[in-house]
Each structure stands twice: as C-alpha cells, then as structure tokens.
Scaffold this active site. Structure first.
Site, short mmCIF file in Angstrom:
data_model
loop_
_atom_site.label_atom_id
_atom_site.label_comp_id
_atom_site.label_asym_id
_atom_site.label_seq_id
_atom_site.Cartn_x
_atom_site.Cartn_y
_atom_site.Cartn_z
N CYS A 173 52.77 29.84 78.29
CA CYS A 173 51.61 29.55 79.12
C CYS A 173 52.02 28.84 80.41
O CYS A 173 51.30 28.89 81.41
CB CYS A 173 50.59 28.71 78.36
SG CYS A 173 51.20 27.14 77.74
N GLN B 24 52.11 21.36 70.79
CA GLN B 24 53.41 20.88 70.30
C GLN B 24 53.33 19.47 69.73
O GLN B 24 54.04 19.14 68.77
CB GLN B 24 54.45 20.96 71.42
CG GLN B 24 55.87 20.67 70.95
CD GLN B 24 56.91 20.95 72.02
OE1 GLN B 24 56.74 21.86 72.83
NE2 GLN B 24 57.97 20.18 72.04
N HIS C 75 57.16 27.08 76.68
CA HIS C 75 55.78 27.53 76.52
C HIS C 75 55.51 28.65 77.51
O HIS C 75 55.59 28.45 78.73
CB HIS C 75 54.82 26.37 76.77
CG HIS C 75 54.89 25.29 75.74
ND1 HIS C 75 53.82 24.94 74.95
CD2 HIS C 75 55.91 24.46 75.37
CE1 HIS C 75 54.16 23.96 74.13
NE2 HIS C 75 55.43 23.65 74.37
N CYS D 179 50.55 29.04 71.50
CA CYS D 179 49.73 28.06 72.21
C CYS D 179 48.25 28.32 71.91
O CYS D 179 47.76 29.43 72.13
CB CYS D 179 50.00 28.16 73.71
SG CYS D 179 48.80 27.30 74.74
N GLU D 180 47.55 27.32 71.42
CA GLU D 180 46.15 27.53 71.06
C GLU D 180 45.23 27.55 72.28
O GLU D 180 44.05 27.88 72.15
CB GLU D 180 45.67 26.48 70.06
CG GLU D 180 45.57 25.07 70.61
CD GLU D 180 45.13 24.08 69.53
OE1 GLU D 180 44.33 23.18 69.86
OE2 GLU D 180 45.58 24.19 68.38
N HIS D 181 45.76 27.22 73.46
CA HIS D 181 44.93 27.25 74.66
C HIS D 181 44.91 28.62 75.33
O HIS D 181 43.90 28.99 75.95
CB HIS D 181 45.44 26.21 75.67
CG HIS D 181 45.36 24.81 75.17
ND1 HIS D 181 46.25 23.81 75.53
CD2 HIS D 181 44.48 24.22 74.30
CE1 HIS D 181 45.93 22.69 74.93
NE2 HIS D 181 44.88 22.91 74.17
N HIS D 182 46.02 29.38 75.24
CA HIS D 182 46.09 30.69 75.89
C HIS D 182 46.55 31.81 74.96
O HIS D 182 46.62 32.96 75.39
CB HIS D 182 47.03 30.63 77.11
CG HIS D 182 46.54 29.71 78.19
ND1 HIS D 182 46.96 28.38 78.29
CD2 HIS D 182 45.66 29.89 79.20
CE1 HIS D 182 46.36 27.82 79.32
NE2 HIS D 182 45.57 28.70 79.89
#
Length: 221
Positions: A183, A153, A181, A112-115
């Site tokens: 996250c 995704q 995920h 996940c590129e956010h977390h």
C-alpha cells in the site's frame, strides 16, 4: 449451513486474546461454510471485474473470480479460521537449555486491511526456555496463522507475542517484524525503499536492555 452462533458471543478465533488485540470480526463470522464463502466472494468479485469493464468471456479471465475466492478463503485469509490455530506442544527441557532461543527470518505474507494489498517481510522471534521447550516449526506456524488475515503490522506483532506467551507459558518472549507494505510501495507515495519495523518485548526482554541488544545482534540488527 452451520448453526447460527450466539450474537453476543465473541468470535472463537481470538477469544483467548485481550479485546484490544482481536482481529475485528462479526459474531456470525463462521456461520457460512468455506464453499459458501467461496461462492459468494466469487460472485462479488465477478461483479467488480465487470464494473472495471473486463471481458469475462475471455478464457484468461473467465475463471478468475473463483480463483480469487479460493485464494482468499484457503490461502490469504485462512488465519481467520480458528480451526487453523496451531497446536503448540511443549516438551520437557531435559537438556536444561537456559539461553535465548531465536528463530529468525521467518517468511511472512500478510494483507493490509486498509487497502487489501500484500504485506511481505520477515519475523524474528525469541524466548527464554524454562521447564519446557517447543518444536521450532511451531514458532513459524504461529507467525503464519496470525499473518494470514487482514492485518495492521502493529496488531500482528502483538498477537504473535501474546500467543507465544500463552503457548510457551512464559512472558520472556521477543518478536520483531520487518516488512514491506505494497500500500506504500505500489500506490499513494509509491515509496519502494522504505520498510516498517515493529517489536514487542515481554518479561525479561522488556526489563533487561542487554538481553534486548543480544536478541538484536543475533538477528543482525
């Protein structure tokens, strides 16, 4: 160190994709060698561990910064390297197979590129052969190439579909991803029971509802 690329040039890794589908990369993304990236990441990760109060003189932790750096460069994020893009070789469809070909349950590991925590799931892909077919393992390799980078995704699903369309020389491609995920599972709402499904249907898969239903039936959906 590699030659500095033209700052105005698009990074090579996704240059064949539409701008909206490219993984966000700086123009100088490939200026450093792999070993230079590992050394830099190791130094920064050591600092993170130090800020967390971990004792880096402990024999269990002393090698962790470099292990993490090597994992990032050689494994988790190897799909950022355009040299890893799989070559999809086509073969003449001598057997005149004209029905749907499905590769289901392709193991998928992403991040996940956010977390920066894992995404774990399965990808299902299908295409309608024309004059050419492709070796089955290449379908897996395309999925793995785009998965092994920081991702969302939705983008991952479309990147795989567009790569297959170009490589297979047909728009008749379907991609469905179902993934967990971390996250969502290990932080925030801590929901361990939900999963995320995304799909992209091209060509006849997007136009023919009965064909989509057959694809979903074949992958058990």
């Amino acid at each position: 160190m590699a030659n500095q690329p033209d700052p105005g040039a698009a990074p090579q890794t996704d240059a064949h994709l539409a701008l909206s589908l490219r993984t966000p990369l700086r123009p100088d993304a490939f200026a450093l060698s792999e070993e230079e990236k590992i050394a830099g990441i190791s130094e920064h990760f050591r600092h993170i561990m130090d800020l967390l109060g971990l004792d880096l003189t402990d024999d269990s932790l002393a090698g962790t910064p470099r292990r993490v750096a090597k994992m990032f460069v050689h494994e988790w994020f190897r799909g950022l390297d355009p040299a890893q893009r799989p070559e999809v070789r086509l073969f003449d469809n001598r057997y005149e197979y004209n029905q749907m070909l499905v590769e289901r349950d392709i193991t998928l590991f992403s991040c996940c590129e956010h977390h920066f925590v894992p995404i774990i799931g399965k990808a299902h892909v299908a295409y309608l052969p024309g004059q050419h077919v492709v070796g089955l393992s290449k379908l897996n390799r395309v999925v793995q190439y785009y998965a092994r980078r920081p991702q969302v995704q939705e983008r991952l699903t479309r990147q795989i579909a567009e790569e297959l369309k170009q490589s297979l020389q047909t728009d008749d491609v379907a991609v469905l991803i179902e993934a967990d995920h971390l996250c969502v599972m290990s932080r925030g709402v801590n929901d361990t029971s939900s999963s995320t499904l995304t799909a992209e249907y091209g060509g006849r898969f997007g136009q023919d509802e009965s064909l989509r239903r057959e694809f979903l039936r074949l992958i058990g959906k």
